[in-house]
Design a protein around this motif. Structure first.
Motif, mmCIF file in Angstrom:
data_model
loop_
_atom_site.group_PDB
_atom_site.id
_atom_site.type_symbol
_atom_site.label_atom_id
_atom_site.label_comp_id
_atom_site.label_asym_id
_atom_site.label_seq_id
_atom_site.Cartn_x
_atom_site.Cartn_y
_atom_site.Cartn_z
ATOM 1 N N VAL A 107 -2.568 11.913 12.543
ATOM 2 C CA VAL A 107 -3.692 12.557 11.886
ATOM 3 C C VAL A 107 -4.816 12.663 12.909
ATOM 4 O O VAL A 107 -5.238 11.657 13.475
ATOM 5 C CB VAL A 107 -4.190 11.764 10.657
ATOM 6 N N TYR A 108 -5.266 13.885 13.192
ATOM 7 C CA TYR A 108 -6.368 14.059 14.138
ATOM 8 C C TYR A 108 -7.184 15.276 13.756
ATOM 9 O O TYR A 108 -6.671 16.236 13.215
ATOM 10 C CB TYR A 108 -5.867 14.145 15.577
ATOM 11 N N LYS A 109 -8.490 15.175 14.002
ATOM 12 C CA LYS A 109 -9.427 16.251 13.681
ATOM 13 C C LYS A 109 -9.271 16.717 12.228
ATOM 14 O O LYS A 109 -9.373 17.904 11.914
ATOM 15 C CB LYS A 109 -9.256 17.418 14.657
ATOM 16 N N GLY A 110 -8.974 15.756 11.347
ATOM 17 C CA GLY A 110 -8.877 16.058 9.935
ATOM 18 C C GLY A 110 -7.644 16.817 9.513
ATOM 19 O O GLY A 110 -7.609 17.397 8.421
ATOM 20 N N ARG A 111 -6.612 16.820 10.349
ATOM 21 C CA ARG A 111 -5.399 17.552 9.995
ATOM 22 C C ARG A 111 -4.166 16.767 10.430
ATOM 23 O O ARG A 111 -4.244 15.851 11.244
ATOM 24 C CB ARG A 111 -5.398 18.946 10.640
ATOM 25 N N SER A 112 -3.030 17.144 9.854
ATOM 26 C CA SER A 112 -1.762 16.485 10.143
ATOM 27 C C SER A 112 -1.084 17.123 11.352
ATOM 28 O O SER A 112 -1.195 18.331 11.571
ATOM 29 C CB SER A 112 -0.840 16.585 8.933
ATOM 30 N N ARG A 113 -0.398 16.295 12.120
ATOM 31 C CA ARG A 113 0.333 16.799 13.281
ATOM 32 C C ARG A 113 1.777 16.356 13.230
ATOM 33 O O ARG A 113 2.077 15.170 13.112
ATOM 34 C CB ARG A 113 -0.306 16.280 14.579
ATOM 35 N N ASP A 114 2.680 17.337 13.313
ATOM 36 C CA ASP A 114 4.072 17.053 13.654
ATOM 37 C C ASP A 114 4.136 17.052 15.176
ATOM 38 O O ASP A 114 3.623 17.977 15.822
ATOM 39 C CB ASP A 114 5.001 18.121 13.101
ATOM 40 N N THR A 115 4.774 16.046 15.746
ATOM 41 C CA THR A 115 4.770 15.893 17.199
ATOM 42 C C THR A 115 6.108 16.287 17.807
ATOM 43 O O THR A 115 7.163 15.791 17.392
ATOM 44 C CB THR A 115 4.437 14.443 17.589
ATOM 45 N N ALA A 116 6.058 17.180 18.791
ATOM 46 C CA ALA A 116 7.251 17.558 19.556
ATOM 47 C C ALA A 116 7.402 16.598 20.733
ATOM 48 O O ALA A 116 6.433 16.341 21.449
ATOM 49 C CB ALA A 116 7.120 18.993 20.050
ATOM 50 N N SER A 166 -7.238 15.581 21.179
ATOM 51 C CA SER A 166 -7.850 14.676 20.204
ATOM 52 C C SER A 166 -9.366 14.639 20.312
ATOM 53 O O SER A 166 -10.040 14.139 19.414
ATOM 54 C CB SER A 166 -7.287 13.263 20.371
ATOM 55 N N THR A 167 -9.915 15.145 21.419
ATOM 56 C CA THR A 167 -11.360 15.165 21.622
ATOM 57 C C THR A 167 -11.829 16.594 21.875
ATOM 58 O O THR A 167 -11.012 17.509 22.001
ATOM 59 C CB THR A 167 -11.758 14.304 22.837
ATOM 60 N N GLY A 168 -13.184 16.767 21.976
ATOM 61 C CA GLY A 168 -13.758 18.050 22.311
ATOM 62 C C GLY A 168 -13.622 19.081 21.189
ATOM 63 O O GLY A 168 -12.985 18.821 20.157
ATOM 64 N N PRO A 169 -14.234 20.260 21.392
ATOM 65 C CA PRO A 169 -15.040 20.632 22.561
ATOM 66 C C PRO A 169 -16.409 19.949 22.547
ATOM 67 O O PRO A 169 -16.816 19.391 21.530
ATOM 68 C CB PRO A 169 -15.201 22.154 22.409
ATOM 69 N N TYR A 170 -17.070 19.991 23.688
ATOM 70 C CA TYR A 170 -18.350 19.314 23.855
ATOM 71 C C TYR A 170 -19.456 20.349 24.033
ATOM 72 O O TYR A 170 -19.440 21.121 24.993
ATOM 73 C CB TYR A 170 -18.291 18.376 25.057
ATOM 74 N N ALA A 171 -20.412 20.321 23.117
ATOM 75 C CA ALA A 171 -21.491 21.309 23.136
ATOM 76 C C ALA A 171 -22.537 20.996 24.196
ATOM 77 O O ALA A 171 -23.247 21.889 24.648
ATOM 78 C CB ALA A 171 -22.160 21.382 21.769
ATOM 79 N N ALA A 172 -22.628 19.737 24.603
ATOM 80 C CA ALA A 172 -23.653 19.339 25.564
ATOM 81 C C ALA A 172 -23.058 18.394 26.596
ATOM 82 O O ALA A 172 -22.105 17.651 26.307
ATOM 83 C CB ALA A 172 -24.823 18.663 24.859
#
Length: 235
Positions: A185-194, A65-71
């Motif tokens: 919903v994460y990073k602007g997209r839908s997730r089906d969760t296993a 749900s986070t990253g990547p981190y450029a700095a």
């Protein structure tokens, strides 16, 4: 086993005698043979950012749900907040060979009343992937949940498209339970969760498999495993 029935002749679940809510996971370190888990702290920030930066690209963050981190400051900002949380309770994985933090994982969605808890936010750097320390880190959190705290159910959830995470869950002894469609919903997209789980009744065999796999005698002089974890758990 015969199905239990109530006074109305309806099928009901098995009795849970003497049940009481489970305790919260403590903010204390867990020592292993190859690694130590420590509650995430600002002192881990530099080591972790350096470890994650050793990756060739940012693909390890695709399903997180986070990253990547450029700095470094961006990652430090995330860690500063994450370290204050109790759910998820993030842990740093300390490689005992180097004394450096090489990845993180968390206990989360802590349901004390029903004895259910989840492992998540698994972010392994290249320095801990495919190592005994990486596998042991999972084992140490399982052992805390089942043996120390007495939870009944231990969960693993991931994006259904994350093949590596699904394979890892099966390797660690989790059972696949199904797909929750359009769950996140994460990073602007839908997730089906296993969904995957381990129950307390399954834990003794899984624990024994981990203990056998983590035994130094299971590795040759080059550090290559002699027996696979999944095979040991099945046995």
């Amino acid at each position: 086993m015969a199905t239990r029935r109530n006074e109305f002749d309806q099928p009901v679940g098995s009795a849970v005698e003497g049940w009481s809510p489970r305790g919260l996971p403590p903010r204390s370190a867990i020592d292993g043979r190859y690694c130590r888990l420590e509650p995430l702290d600002m002192r881990h920030a530099a080591d972790l950012y350096e470890a994650y930066s050793s990756a060739a690209d940012g693909r390890d963050w695709t399903y997180l749900s986070t990253g990547p981190y450029a700095a470094f400051q961006d990652y430090r900002g995330w860690l500063e907040h994450a370290a204050t949380l109790n759910d998820p309770l993030h842990h740093a994985i300390i490689d005992l060979g180097t004394g450096k933090a090489v990845g993180t994982l968390a206990l989360m969605r802590i349901d004390r009343a029903n004895g259910a808890i989840e492992v998540g936010h698994v972010a392994y750097s290249p320095r801990v992937k495919r190592t005994p320390a990486g596998t042991e880190a999972q084992f140490l959190l399982m052992r805390r949940a089942f043996d120390e705290l007495g939870y009944r159910r231990y969960e693993w959830k991931c994006d259904s498209l994350n093949a590596a995470s699904r394979a890892a869950a099966l390797r660690y002894g989790f059972r696949f339970e199904g797909i929750f469609r359009q769950a996140v919903v994460y990073k602007g997209r839908s997730r089906d969760t296993a969904w995957f789980s381990i129950l307390d009744s399954e834990w003794p065999a899984i624990k024994h498999g981990f203990e056998q796999w983590l035994d130094p005698r299971n590795f040759d002089a080059s550090g290559v495993q002699r027996r696979k974890l999944a095979d040991l758990i099945k046995r």
